[in-house]
Design a protein around this motif. Structure first.
Motif, PDB file in Angstrom:
ATOM      1  N   HIS A   1      58.703 -30.352 -44.697  1.00 13.19           N
ATOM      2  CA  HIS A   1      57.637 -30.121 -43.722  1.00 13.19           C
ATOM      3  C   HIS A   1      58.034 -30.750 -42.395  1.00 13.19           C
ATOM      4  CE1 HIS A   1      53.672 -30.222 -41.845  1.00 13.19           C
ATOM      5  NE2 HIS A   1      53.249 -29.422 -42.794  1.00 13.19           N
ATOM      6  N   GLU A   2      57.746 -30.081 -41.287  1.00 10.91           N
ATOM      7  CA  GLU A   2      58.180 -30.584 -39.981  1.00 10.91           C
ATOM      8  C   GLU A   2      57.553 -31.923 -39.642  1.00 10.91           C
ATOM      9  OE1 GLU A   2      54.986 -28.210 -37.112  1.00 10.91           O
ATOM     10  OE2 GLU A   2      57.114 -27.693 -37.057  1.00 10.91           O
ATOM     11  N   ASP A   3      56.409 -32.252 -40.247  1.00 16.22           N
ATOM     12  CA  ASP A   3      55.777 -33.544 -40.025  1.00 16.22           C
ATOM     13  C   ASP A   3      56.110 -34.549 -41.118  1.00 16.22           C
ATOM     14  OD1 ASP A   3      54.543 -32.659 -37.717  1.00 16.22           O
ATOM     15  OD2 ASP A   3      52.777 -31.930 -38.780  1.00 16.22           O
ATOM     16  N   ALA A   4      57.008 -34.183 -42.033  1.00 12.18           N
ATOM     17  CA  ALA A   4      57.306 -35.067 -43.154  1.00 12.18           C
ATOM     18  C   ALA A   4      58.062 -36.302 -42.677  1.00 12.18           C
ATOM     19  CB  ALA A   4      58.126 -34.327 -44.209  1.00 12.18           C
ATOM     20  N   LEU A   5      57.767 -37.424 -43.302  1.00  7.74           N
ATOM     21  CA  LEU A   5      58.452 -38.665 -42.993  1.00  7.74           C
ATOM     22  C   LEU A   5      59.875 -38.637 -43.518  1.00  7.74           C
ATOM     23  CD1 LEU A   5      55.544 -41.020 -43.927  1.00  7.74           C
ATOM     24  CD2 LEU A   5      56.661 -41.013 -41.710  1.00  7.74           C
ATOM     25  N   ARG A   6      60.749 -39.355 -42.830  1.00  3.56           N
ATOM     26  CA  ARG A   6      62.129 -39.494 -43.262  1.00  3.56           C
ATOM     27  C   ARG A   6      62.327 -40.890 -43.858  1.00  3.56           C
ATOM     28  NH1 ARG A   6      65.258 -35.391 -41.057  1.00  3.56           N
ATOM     29  NH2 ARG A   6      66.551 -36.021 -42.817  1.00  3.56           N
ATOM     30  N   PHE A   7      63.044 -40.948 -44.964  1.00  7.25           N
ATOM     31  CA  PHE A   7      63.369 -42.226 -45.596  1.00  7.25           C
ATOM     32  C   PHE A   7      64.878 -42.288 -45.804  1.00  7.25           C
ATOM     33  CE2 PHE A   7      58.968 -41.523 -46.804  1.00  7.25           C
ATOM     34  CZ  PHE A   7      58.395 -42.763 -46.529  1.00  7.25           C
ATOM     35  N   GLY A   8      65.503 -43.352 -45.291  1.00  7.27           N
ATOM     36  CA  GLY A   8      66.939 -43.462 -45.400  1.00  7.27           C
ATOM     37  C   GLY A   8      67.395 -44.898 -45.447  1.00  7.27           C
TER      38      GLY A   8
ATOM     39  N   PRO B   1      50.519 -43.783 -36.365  1.00  6.46           N
ATOM     40  CA  PRO B   1      50.787 -42.397 -35.968  1.00  6.46           C
ATOM     41  C   PRO B   1      52.143 -42.261 -35.288  1.00  6.46           C
ATOM     42  CG  PRO B   1      48.567 -43.071 -35.330  1.00  6.46           C
ATOM     43  CD  PRO B   1      49.277 -44.312 -35.762  1.00  6.46           C
ATOM     44  N   ASP B   2      52.718 -41.076 -35.435  1.00 10.37           N
ATOM     45  CA  ASP B   2      53.948 -40.685 -34.742  1.00 10.37           C
ATOM     46  C   ASP B   2      55.193 -41.405 -35.246  1.00 10.37           C
ATOM     47  OD1 ASP B   2      52.481 -38.935 -32.893  1.00 10.37           O
ATOM     48  OD2 ASP B   2      51.736 -40.816 -32.057  1.00 10.37           O
ATOM     49  N   LEU B   3      55.123 -41.966 -36.453  1.00 11.66           N
ATOM     50  CA  LEU B   3      56.316 -42.549 -37.068  1.00 11.66           C
ATOM     51  C   LEU B   3      57.255 -41.427 -37.484  1.00 11.66           C
ATOM     52  CD1 LEU B   3      57.732 -45.136 -38.238  1.00 11.66           C
ATOM     53  CD2 LEU B   3      56.591 -44.567 -40.401  1.00 11.66           C
ATOM     54  N   TRP B   4      58.525 -41.505 -37.048  1.00  7.50           N
ATOM     55  CA  TRP B   4      59.517 -40.501 -37.444  1.00  7.50           C
ATOM     56  C   TRP B   4      60.034 -40.781 -38.848  1.00  7.50           C
ATOM     57  CZ3 TRP B   4      64.706 -40.835 -38.829  1.00  7.50           C
ATOM     58  CH2 TRP B   4      65.385 -39.604 -38.917  1.00  7.50           C
ATOM     59  N   GLY B   5      60.340 -42.047 -39.117  1.00  4.42           N
ATOM     60  CA  GLY B   5      60.873 -42.378 -40.426  1.00  4.42           C
ATOM     61  C   GLY B   5      61.252 -43.846 -40.522  1.00  4.42           C
ATOM     62  N   VAL B   6      61.720 -44.213 -41.716  1.00  6.22           N
ATOM     63  CA  VAL B   6      62.082 -45.592 -42.041  1.00  6.22           C
ATOM     64  C   VAL B   6      63.514 -45.583 -42.563  1.00  6.22           C
ATOM     65  CG1 VAL B   6      61.582 -47.607 -43.488  1.00  6.22           C
ATOM     66  CG2 VAL B   6      59.692 -46.160 -42.636  1.00  6.22           C
ATOM     67  N   THR B   7      64.368 -46.414 -41.979  1.00  4.74           N
ATOM     68  CA  THR B   7      65.759 -46.526 -42.408  1.00  4.74           C
ATOM     69  C   THR B   7      66.016 -47.988 -42.764  1.00  4.74           C
ATOM     70  OG1 THR B   7      66.282 -44.765 -40.816  1.00  4.74           O
ATOM     71  CG2 THR B   7      68.136 -45.922 -41.824  1.00  4.74           C
TER      72      THR B   7
END
Length: 417
Positions: free
Chosen positions: A2-9, A288-294
């Motif tokens: 999903h385009e709004d899905a969070l990224r985890f890396g 809000p507006d968090l792209w992701g967590v690395t």
């Protein structure tokens, strides 16, 4: 996805040889490391070419090293992992990695010398261009916390002005864009940019230049020492930096990338690593507006390697022999819960006003540091169950700005008694 899905890396720290693996590059070992990360359900890695290895002379960017970086990216793609690449390393885990053509007999400013800057720009452009046709290439980060070379407490800084820092960042980001147009190119500083009065890299630069704001959250900066391993300020430090950055952003929905965060021992003991991971990520996900967590980092540093600060050896999601640790299991559970889901947390409608003496230079930004009046007030509100956003003093009475961010209540830091 999903385009709004969070990224985890994870920030990829090779299990064999640490970042020195570029000197003895073994693609089979890299594949095994990436297999262990894909097994956690992660979707991306941040990788770190060593600048002196890749560009040992100002006019020599080693083709074989660039080929190895591309091979790593392709191996990641085979495992469903996207790749973000840092360029100027720069600094990693207490060690500096600067090419000989910038130091001692060839000492020139990393940020202001015309030839050095031109060489850096060509290096970043070359790496970006080599990966530009790879679908799993996210983009470049200019370098890892390279702002530390511009100021104290570095033992040998190349001092510059905020104007010079901005000009340098703009040049480096333009080089990344030239090499790979339209990708997710960012820059990243350690928290002196947010907390240290007079530091030439500023919050405004962090929150306004590049495709997103990158934040590095480390609670060994005085937060955990002051508030303990389970204190609200400690567990919410990442969320605090995310919200602090949004006060300076010109776009009310600018993405924020929690690009580094980890559980440093002994301030966060091994027995609390999983709980700290859960709480930290939960706090970030409430922004809000968090792209992701690395997460920092993928694999522990081998005890065979000497002279690292003690905390650096145990930060991995996995051990040096690729066994999942409690923090790794916690992040895997979180990633599984969010896979494919849109991330739309409630708006933070209450904002706390921060006065740093002017948004651009922020001459009093130390109020935002652990122990500072603003930091402690934000943490106290959070402990009471409030979800405070942050608004600059000069915008606190601007109806258009408040409305664009959904802010309906503005609070002030209590005056000291």
């Amino acid at each position: 996805m999903h385009e709004d899905a969070l990224r985890f890396g994870a920030n990829y720290t090779p299990s064999r040889g640490w970042f020195h693996h570029w000197l003895d590059f073994d693609l089979d070992e890299v594949r095994a490391d990436l297999d262990s990360l894909a097994a956690l359900g992660l979707d991306h890695v941040r990788v770190f070419p060593l600048w002196p290895v890749f560009q040992p002379n100002r006019t020599l960017i080693r083709p074989r090293a660039v080929e190895q970086l591309v091979a790593l990216a392709d191996a990641a793609a085979e495992r469903g992992l996207d790749v973000a690449v840092d360029g100027l390393q720069g600094h990693l885990s207490s060690f500096d990695f600067l090419p000989a053509w910038t130091r001692t007999w060839h000492r020139r400013s990393l940020f202001a010398d015309r030839q050095v800057v031109s060489g850096q720009a060509e290096y970043l452009r070359t790496l970006a261009a080599a990966l530009a046709d790879r679908p799993n290439f996210l983009g470049m980060t200019v370098g890892n916390e390279i702002n530390q070379f511009s100021d104290d407490p570095h033992p040998d800084p190349d001092r510059i002005t905020p104007r010079q820092a901005a000009r340098w960042l703009e040049r480096m980001l333009a080089a990344c864009e030239e090499g790979a147009p339209g990708r997710f190119h960012v820059h990243a500083e350690y928290d002196a940019a947010w907390y240290r009065d007079g530091h030439p890299f500023t919050v405004a630069q962090a929150a306004r230049l590049g495709a997103a704001t990158a934040v590095h959250s480390w609670v060994f900066n005085g937060t955990a020492q002051r508030h303990g391993p389970a204190g609200t300020a400690t567990e919410q430090h990442a969320a605090y930096l995310i919200e602090l950055s949004k006060a300076w952003a010109l776009d009310p929905h600018r993405p924020v990338w929690l690009q580094e965060v980890g559980s440093p021992a002994p301030l966060i003991g091994a027995e609390r690593a999983a709980a700290f991971t859960e709480a930290t990520v939960a706090g970030a996900l409430d922004c809000p507006d968090l792209w992701g967590v690395t997460w920092w980092c993928s694999h522990d540093v081998s005890r065979e390697l000497a002279d690292f600060p003690e905390l650096e050896y145990g930060l991995g999601l996995l051990t040096n022999d690729r066994r999942t640790k409690p923090a790794g299991a916690a992040l895997a559970r979180i990633a599984a819960r969010w896979r494919g889901r849109a991330h739309r947390p409630a708006v933070r409608s209450t904002a706390l006003v921060v006065d740093v003496g002017g948004a651009d230079a922020a001459p009093r930004r130390s109020v935002c540091a652990p122990g500072g009046a603003f930091f402690e007030a934000w943490a106290a509100l959070t402990a009471q169950g409030v979800r405070p956003a942050v608004v600059l003093a000069e915008l606190a009475a601007d109806p258009a700005h408040l409305s664009s961010r959904g802010i309906t209540e503005v609070l002030r830091v209590p005056e000291p008694t």
